[in-house]
Design an enzyme around this catalytic site. Structure first.
Site, mmCIF file in Angstrom:
data_model
loop_
_atom_site.group_PDB
_atom_site.id
_atom_site.type_symbol
_atom_site.label_atom_id
_atom_site.label_comp_id
_atom_site.label_asym_id
_atom_site.label_seq_id
_atom_site.Cartn_x
_atom_site.Cartn_y
_atom_site.Cartn_z
ATOM 1 C CD GLU A 107 5.035 -0.706 -4.457
ATOM 2 O OE1 GLU A 107 4.380 -1.529 -3.784
ATOM 3 O OE2 GLU A 107 5.427 -0.941 -5.612
ATOM 4 C CD GLU A 123 3.189 -6.164 -7.064
ATOM 5 O OE1 GLU A 123 3.181 -5.332 -7.980
ATOM 6 O OE2 GLU A 123 3.594 -5.907 -5.905
#
Length: 269
Positions: A148, A247
């Site tokens: 990511e 998140e």
């Protein structure tokens, strides 16, 4: 629900091993974690306690980070860090063991910050080796290595989807493994100035996972200006079939109040 709760950033008022049950009590059936142990190779007792916390709560583990160093101190992964490469490689068997035991198939490998004692070229070459090793390790359990872009870490070199996709292409070309995928965190992409709508249009079917938080602030959906509901809908329309990881940071008494039916809107997923 189509969501998985990241229990490393949410429900932090509770001890870590109590968070899966709290997520279940809030109505979720899936959770994900950053690396939940202080060491890359925890004791058998620590692993057993973690696995029992998941199974006893009656939730699925949908995501787990590889060991990433001391995150509160600013570390952002071991993949490209020469001094700690052996630690990352030792961690592979532990991650794979937990994944196999719990049916988890998504594993986030944070790339690592640039370090003074090495050149970017050496770090990048090492990262390709370690990502291939990780892909090989999780392949027997149907696992996917996730990579990511990250914001808020000045020495982390992967900032955009294209940065990550370039690394993934190199891993695939060099090793033949095709189970390294983009983790599309819409918050990080936005903060780093990426065109999230374009990333979705071009790559949604290739996403290994999606995570969300609103921006600015990294709060729950509805606290910022991002069209998260639209982006999720578009991703699904274009081929993404996995869960969406929650998140975000919150100070709300109920961190999931935004999911109440009366709060539904086109901009709230």
């Amino acid at each position: 629900m189509p969501y998985t709760v990241n229990c490393s950033i949410l429900l932090t008022e509770l001890p870590l091993l109590e968070r899966p049950a709290a997520a279940r009590a809030a109505g979720f059936d899936a959770v994900e974690f950053w690396w939940p142990f202080p060491a890359a190779v925890p004791t058998d007792a620590e692993v057993t306690a973690f696995e029992c916390a998941i199974t006893d709560a009656g939730v699925r583990l949908t995501g787990l980070n590889f060991a990433a160093g001391d995150m509160p101190a600013g570390d952002r992964g071991l993949v490209s860090w020469p001094a700690r490469s052996a630690e990352f490689r030792d961690n592979l068997a532990v991650v794979t063991g937990i994944g196999g035991a719990l049916g988890c198939t998504g594993f986030n490998a944070l790339y690592g910050n640039r370090v003074d004692e090495s050149t970017p070229e050496v770090q990048d070459a090492l990262a390709l080796e370690n990502l291939a090793l990780a892909a090989d390790a999780v392949a027997p359990i149907g696992g996917t290595v996730l990579l990511e872009p990250v914001s808020g870490a000045p020495r982390y070199p992967l900032l955009t989807a294209d940065d990550v996709l370039a690394v993934i292409a190199q891993v695939t070309t060099a090793s033949g493994y095709d189970n390294v995928k983009l983790l599309a965190d819409f918050y990080h992409l936005t903060v780093n100035g990426d065109d999230v709508a374009a990333v979705i249009a071009e790559h949604a079917a290739e996403f290994g996972h999606i995570q969300i938080a609103d921006a600015p602030g990294r709060g729950e959906p509805g606290t910022g200006a991002l069209p998260l509901a639209h982006w999720i809908e578009q991703s699904r329309t274009l081929g993404y079939t996995g869960p969406v990881g929650l998140e975000y940071k919150t100070t709300a008494v109920d961190p999931f109040a935004w999911l109440a039916p009366e709060n539904d809107s086109k901009d709230t997923p």
